[in-house]
Design a protein around this motif. Structure first.
Motif, PDB file in Angstrom:
ATOM      1  N   PRO A  10       0.953  -1.234  -0.063  1.00 57.12           N
ATOM      2  CA  PRO A  10      -0.195  -0.196   0.013  1.00 57.12           C
ATOM      3  C   PRO A  10       0.649   1.223   0.018  1.00 57.12           C
ATOM      4  CG  PRO A  10      -0.383  -1.189   2.110  1.00 57.12           C
ATOM      5  CD  PRO A  10       0.638  -1.932   1.274  1.00 57.12           C
ATOM      6  N   GLU A  11       2.324   1.087   0.562  1.00 59.12           N
ATOM      7  CA  GLU A  11       2.750   2.514   0.582  1.00 59.12           C
ATOM      8  C   GLU A  11       3.453   2.911  -0.942  1.00 59.12           C
ATOM      9  OE1 GLU A  11       5.293  -0.997   0.765  1.00 59.12           O
ATOM     10  OE2 GLU A  11       3.834  -0.644   2.104  1.00 59.12           O
ATOM     11  N   ALA A  12       3.118   2.065  -1.911  1.00 57.04           N
ATOM     12  CA  ALA A  12       3.689   2.175  -3.163  1.00 57.04           C
ATOM     13  C   ALA A  12       2.443   3.229  -3.982  1.00 57.04           C
ATOM     14  CB  ALA A  12       3.725   1.212  -4.105  1.00 57.04           C
ATOM     15  N   LEU A  13       1.245   3.212  -3.133  1.00 52.14           N
ATOM     16  CA  LEU A  13       0.050   3.910  -3.955  1.00 52.14           C
ATOM     17  C   LEU A  13       0.339   5.229  -3.760  1.00 52.14           C
ATOM     18  CD1 LEU A  13      -2.804   3.502  -5.453  1.00 52.14           C
ATOM     19  CD2 LEU A  13      -3.676   3.468  -3.349  1.00 52.14           C
ATOM     20  N   THR A  14       0.465   5.981  -5.014  1.00 52.70           N
ATOM     21  CA  THR A  14       0.452   7.533  -4.833  1.00 52.70           C
ATOM     22  C   THR A  14      -0.232   7.959  -6.178  1.00 52.70           C
ATOM     23  OG1 THR A  14       2.638   7.789  -6.227  1.00 52.70           O
ATOM     24  CG2 THR A  14       2.899   7.427  -3.792  1.00 52.70           C
ATOM     25  N   HIS A  15      -0.750   9.183  -6.170  1.00 49.72           N
ATOM     26  CA  HIS A  15      -1.355   9.870  -7.077  1.00 49.72           C
ATOM     27  C   HIS A  15      -0.509   9.730  -8.363  1.00 49.72           C
ATOM     28  CE1 HIS A  15      -5.084  11.350  -5.215  1.00 49.72           C
ATOM     29  NE2 HIS A  15      -4.519  11.710  -4.268  1.00 49.72           N
ATOM     30  N   ARG A  16       0.922  10.099  -8.151  1.00 49.59           N
ATOM     31  CA  ARG A  16       1.737  10.140  -9.328  1.00 49.59           C
ATOM     32  C   ARG A  16       1.948   8.520  -9.964  1.00 49.59           C
ATOM     33  NH1 ARG A  16       3.541  14.977 -10.061  1.00 49.59           N
ATOM     34  NH2 ARG A  16       3.791  16.723  -8.368  1.00 49.59           N
ATOM     35  N   ALA A  17       1.966   7.858  -9.116  1.00 53.40           N
ATOM     36  CA  ALA A  17       2.275   6.347  -9.704  1.00 53.40           C
ATOM     37  C   ALA A  17       1.073   5.992 -10.476  1.00 53.40           C
ATOM     38  CB  ALA A  17       2.298   5.502  -8.660  1.00 53.40           C
ATOM     39  N   ILE A  18      -0.329   6.445 -10.038  1.00 56.88           N
ATOM     40  CA  ILE A  18      -1.609   6.053 -10.893  1.00 56.88           C
ATOM     41  C   ILE A  18      -1.577   6.979 -12.182  1.00 56.88           C
ATOM     42  CG2 ILE A  18      -3.862   6.075 -10.340  1.00 56.88           C
ATOM     43  CD1 ILE A  18      -2.308   3.937  -8.673  1.00 56.88           C
ATOM     44  N   THR A  19      -1.126   8.107 -12.091  1.00 60.05           N
ATOM     45  CA  THR A  19      -1.390   8.834 -13.374  1.00 60.05           C
ATOM     46  C   THR A  19      -0.548   8.214 -14.594  1.00 60.05           C
ATOM     47  OG1 THR A  19       0.620  10.475 -12.651  1.00 60.05           O
ATOM     48  CG2 THR A  19      -1.741  10.999 -12.207  1.00 60.05           C
ATOM     49  N   ARG A  49       0.118   5.029 -14.933  1.00 55.85           N
ATOM     50  CA  ARG A  49      -0.420   3.737 -15.285  1.00 55.85           C
ATOM     51  C   ARG A  49      -1.754   3.959 -15.903  1.00 55.85           C
ATOM     52  NH1 ARG A  49       1.816  -1.142 -12.347  1.00 55.85           N
ATOM     53  NH2 ARG A  49       3.374  -0.437 -11.020  1.00 55.85           N
ATOM     54  N   ALA A  50      -2.506   4.959 -15.427  1.00 58.01           N
ATOM     55  CA  ALA A  50      -3.799   5.080 -16.064  1.00 58.01           C
ATOM     56  C   ALA A  50      -3.787   6.055 -17.381  1.00 58.01           C
ATOM     57  CB  ALA A  50      -4.721   5.736 -15.053  1.00 58.01           C
ATOM     58  N   ASP A  51      -2.591   6.764 -17.608  1.00 55.08           N
ATOM     59  CA  ASP A  51      -2.480   7.637 -18.738  1.00 55.08           C
ATOM     60  C   ASP A  51      -3.581   9.001 -18.463  1.00 55.08           C
ATOM     61  OD1 ASP A  51      -1.428   8.895 -20.544  1.00 55.08           O
ATOM     62  OD2 ASP A  51      -2.772   7.931 -22.170  1.00 55.08           O
ATOM     63  N   VAL A  52      -3.762   9.645 -17.088  1.00 52.51           N
ATOM     64  CA  VAL A  52      -4.522  10.475 -17.004  1.00 52.51           C
ATOM     65  C   VAL A  52      -3.768  11.700 -16.351  1.00 52.51           C
ATOM     66  CG1 VAL A  52      -6.518   9.105 -16.591  1.00 52.51           C
ATOM     67  CG2 VAL A  52      -5.111   9.618 -14.850  1.00 52.51           C
ATOM     68  N   SER A  53      -4.080  12.872 -16.254  1.00 52.43           N
ATOM     69  CA  SER A  53      -3.279  14.112 -15.461  1.00 52.43           C
ATOM     70  C   SER A  53      -3.639  13.945 -13.921  1.00 52.43           C
ATOM     71  CB  SER A  53      -4.074  15.182 -16.045  1.00 52.43           C
ATOM     72  OG  SER A  53      -5.287  15.485 -15.441  1.00 52.43           O
ATOM     73  N   LEU A  54      -2.723  14.450 -13.309  1.00 51.43           N
ATOM     74  CA  LEU A  54      -2.544  14.298 -12.092  1.00 51.43           C
ATOM     75  C   LEU A  54      -3.893  15.060 -11.450  1.00 51.43           C
ATOM     76  CD1 LEU A  54      -0.860  13.788  -9.310  1.00 51.43           C
ATOM     77  CD2 LEU A  54       0.249  15.995  -9.490  1.00 51.43           C
ATOM     78  N   SER A  55      -4.360  15.998 -11.856  1.00 52.99           N
ATOM     79  CA  SER A  55      -5.438  16.726 -11.522  1.00 52.99           C
ATOM     80  C   SER A  55      -6.747  15.557 -11.671  1.00 52.99           C
ATOM     81  CB  SER A  55      -5.855  17.685 -12.181  1.00 52.99           C
ATOM     82  OG  SER A  55      -5.882  17.769 -13.573  1.00 52.99           O
ATOM     83  N   SER A  56      -6.794  14.924 -12.649  1.00 51.51           N
ATOM     84  CA  SER A  56      -7.876  13.788 -12.628  1.00 51.51           C
ATOM     85  C   SER A  56      -7.717  13.191 -11.248  1.00 51.51           C
ATOM     86  CB  SER A  56      -7.797  13.050 -13.714  1.00 51.51           C
ATOM     87  OG  SER A  56      -7.963  13.644 -15.039  1.00 51.51           O
ATOM     88  N   THR A  57      -6.616  12.309 -10.972  1.00 50.40           N
ATOM     89  CA  THR A  57      -6.445  11.485  -9.765  1.00 50.40           C
ATOM     90  C   THR A  57      -6.963  12.295  -8.602  1.00 50.40           C
ATOM     91  OG1 THR A  57      -4.155  11.919  -9.253  1.00 50.40           O
ATOM     92  CG2 THR A  57      -4.659  10.280 -10.756  1.00 50.40           C
ATOM     93  N   THR A  58      -6.588  13.706  -8.386  1.00 52.88           N
ATOM     94  CA  THR A  58      -6.920  14.336  -7.225  1.00 52.88           C
ATOM     95  C   THR A  58      -8.411  14.518  -7.112  1.00 52.88           C
ATOM     96  OG1 THR A  58      -5.920  16.324  -8.121  1.00 52.88           O
ATOM     97  CG2 THR A  58      -4.513  14.927  -6.671  1.00 52.88           C
ATOM     98  N   TYR A  59      -8.898  15.040  -8.382  1.00 52.31           N
ATOM     99  CA  TYR A  59     -10.301  15.444  -8.419  1.00 52.31           C
ATOM    100  C   TYR A  59     -11.187  14.125  -8.104  1.00 52.31           C
ATOM    101  CZ  TYR A  59     -14.942  16.631 -10.508  1.00 52.31           C
ATOM    102  OH  TYR A  59     -16.273  16.552 -10.812  1.00 52.31           O
ATOM    103  N   HIS A  60     -11.024  12.848  -8.446  1.00 52.46           N
ATOM    104  CA  HIS A  60     -11.686  12.059  -8.262  1.00 52.46           C
ATOM    105  C   HIS A  60     -11.501  11.094  -6.987  1.00 52.46           C
ATOM    106  CE1 HIS A  60     -13.883  11.821 -11.992  1.00 52.46           C
ATOM    107  NE2 HIS A  60     -12.584  11.971 -12.700  1.00 52.46           N
ATOM    108  N   PHE A  61     -10.237  11.370  -6.429  1.00 54.15           N
ATOM    109  CA  PHE A  61      -9.744  10.596  -4.954  1.00 54.15           C
ATOM    110  C   PHE A  61      -9.006  11.453  -4.307  1.00 54.15           C
ATOM    111  CE2 PHE A  61     -10.467   7.260  -8.430  1.00 54.15           C
ATOM    112  CZ  PHE A  61     -11.337   6.498  -7.665  1.00 54.15           C
TER     113      PHE A  61
END
Length: 58
Positions: free
Chosen positions: A32-41, A43-55
């Motif tokens: 779980p410590e590997a889960l960051t907004h930047r890591a997800i952006t 992999r999902a090919d989305v912007s950082l603002s998308s991850t922070t908007y939804h989560f």
């Protein structure tokens, strides 16, 4: 331009679901410590603002 050109998506009805799906990958790989907004952006090919908007947090 970067090696991996990103496609601009103005409307993506499945963005939240795609983010949630790829969030499982770093957790499975490194815990779980590997889960960051930047890591997800990446992999999902989305912007950082998308991850922070939804989560707001992990």
């Amino acid at each position: 331009m970067t090696e991996k050109a990103r496609r601009t998506r103005r409307h993506d009805a499945n963005r939240r679901e795609r983010i949630a799906e790829v969030a499982e990958e770093p957790i499975a790989e490194r815990g779980p410590e590997a889960l960051t907004h930047r890591a997800i952006t990446e992999r999902a090919d989305v912007s950082l603002s998308s991850t922070t908007y939804h989560f707001a947090d992990r």
